[in-house]
Write an enzyme that holds these catalytic residues in place. Sequence first.
Site, PDB file in Angstrom:
ATOM      1  N   ASP A  78       0.812  -1.217   0.000  1.00 54.43           N
ATOM      2  CA  ASP A  78       0.000   0.000   0.000  1.00 54.43           C
ATOM      3  C   ASP A  78       0.845   1.267   0.000  1.00 54.43           C
ATOM      4  OD1 ASP A  78       0.745  -0.950   2.565  1.00 54.43           O
ATOM      5  OD2 ASP A  78      -0.708   0.367   3.548  1.00 54.43           O
ATOM      6  N   GLU A 136      -0.643  -2.124   5.296  1.00 55.00           N
ATOM      7  CA  GLU A 136       0.267  -2.001   6.444  1.00 55.00           C
ATOM      8  C   GLU A 136       0.201  -0.618   7.067  1.00 55.00           C
ATOM      9  OE1 GLU A 136       3.509  -0.929   8.847  1.00 55.00           O
ATOM     10  OE2 GLU A 136       3.359  -0.142   6.798  1.00 55.00           O
ATOM     11  N   GLU A 137      -0.110   0.402   6.253  1.00 52.33           N
ATOM     12  CA  GLU A 137      -0.062   1.791   6.722  1.00 52.33           C
ATOM     13  C   GLU A 137      -1.310   2.235   7.471  1.00 52.33           C
ATOM     14  OE1 GLU A 137       2.475   3.532   6.722  1.00 52.33           O
ATOM     15  OE2 GLU A 137       3.779   3.041   5.027  1.00 52.33           O
ATOM     16  N   ARG A 175      18.151  -7.191  14.400  1.00 47.76           N
ATOM     17  CA  ARG A 175      18.550  -7.403  15.775  1.00 47.76           C
ATOM     18  C   ARG A 175      17.608  -8.421  16.423  1.00 47.76           C
ATOM     19  NH1 ARG A 175      19.704  -3.306  18.600  1.00 47.76           N
ATOM     20  NH2 ARG A 175      19.234  -4.200  20.636  1.00 47.76           N
ATOM     21  N   HIS A 360       7.728   8.725   4.587  1.00 48.60           N
ATOM     22  CA  HIS A 360       6.484   9.492   4.724  1.00 48.60           C
ATOM     23  C   HIS A 360       6.689  10.972   4.383  1.00 48.60           C
ATOM     24  CE1 HIS A 360       4.286   6.327   7.434  1.00 48.60           C
ATOM     25  NE2 HIS A 360       5.144   5.758   6.612  1.00 48.60           N
TER      26      HIS A 360
END
Length: 389
Positions: A78, A136-137, A175, A360
């Site tokens: 998206d 996802e956003e 990580r 963004h």
Amino acid sequence: MTVRDTLESLYPDMVRWRRHLHRHPELSFKEYETAKMVADLLESWGLEVRRGIAGTGVWARLAGGLPGRTVALRADMDALPIQDEKSCEYASQVPGVMHACGHDGHTAELLAVARYYSLHRDTTRGTRVFLFQPGEEQLPGGARAMIAEGALEGVDVIYGVHLWSQLPCGVVATRPGPMMASPDEFELEIIGKGGHAGLPHAAVDAIAAGASLVASLQYIVSRSVNPLDAAVVTVSQFHAGTANNVIAQSCKISGTARSFTPEVRALVRSRLEEMIRHVCQMHGAQYEYRYLEGYPPLCNDEAEAARVLAAAARHLPDCKVMTAEPVMAGEDFAYYLQEKPGCFIFVGAGRDGGLSAPHHHPMFDIEEKAMLIAARTLVAAADEAAGSA
């Protein structure tokens, strides 16, 4: 041909797919043409494909010719409601919508990985599952719906990549444990009593209450959270007032609260609600409040993070492999990691020596060669995971 040779031969396709998607971005849960393009390509390469999972998502499966485990690989599709301000031939052609977070690159690189496996099916160990995820956003995100519709059935391990403009191209980083935060949101309307600006005693000033609250919220992290823990409370919107001679009757405030552990998350939420209640009471104002829980903290499996770092160091000797610093951005890949062992990976995509626009941002762009590094990383990790006991 080696893995690197095959993927390098697919690099022009990656660029072409990515630029097409950048020109034609689609918002969360509206990725209709993106999903069609993805599914059509996957089917043309002989993969088993499910369309319409989680609304506009695509699930695909490829069984290798050799025994091994099932590894899932995920890309988000998206775009964001941001006006593209770049001047380039692949700039967004959709007013007010652009790929400002690299999801076009994520989709293109995972398509290349799927194509790679379709060309090397007979020598592939285990099974690969490809998840092209919507939304996802935008909360609640597409990952939970993908999981609810069976996207992880039979999967042993899952990996995902984020092209990260804050790292230079050529860096692969992850990580163990917490790596990305829970991006909660809050919305508040303080309701006072409007009146004449020259007669403040006859009114309840919503702006004064709001300003006092914004100042007070700064003490949550500095005075309530253990200094050895990490948290963010940010007020990002403040709207109030209509004229210079009118005391505002209402004030709207919204923002975000972020942390890495359930304990800190609960503490911040509790202190936020307490401060809102007491500050409004002190000013004689009423309020309406809503707290929106975002994605959970993204916590990588320790063994899988170690596997990714070792595989990247072994198979990408031309790259710098490093332990990532935690970031306060959020990601709904966290839901997959609650279900299956896995790892989320940052691949540096910064341009111009690290002077790239941040995610963004209206000028956001990626160094496209990072897609090739991301594809090589996913194949290296998947192949090692599929062949392990």
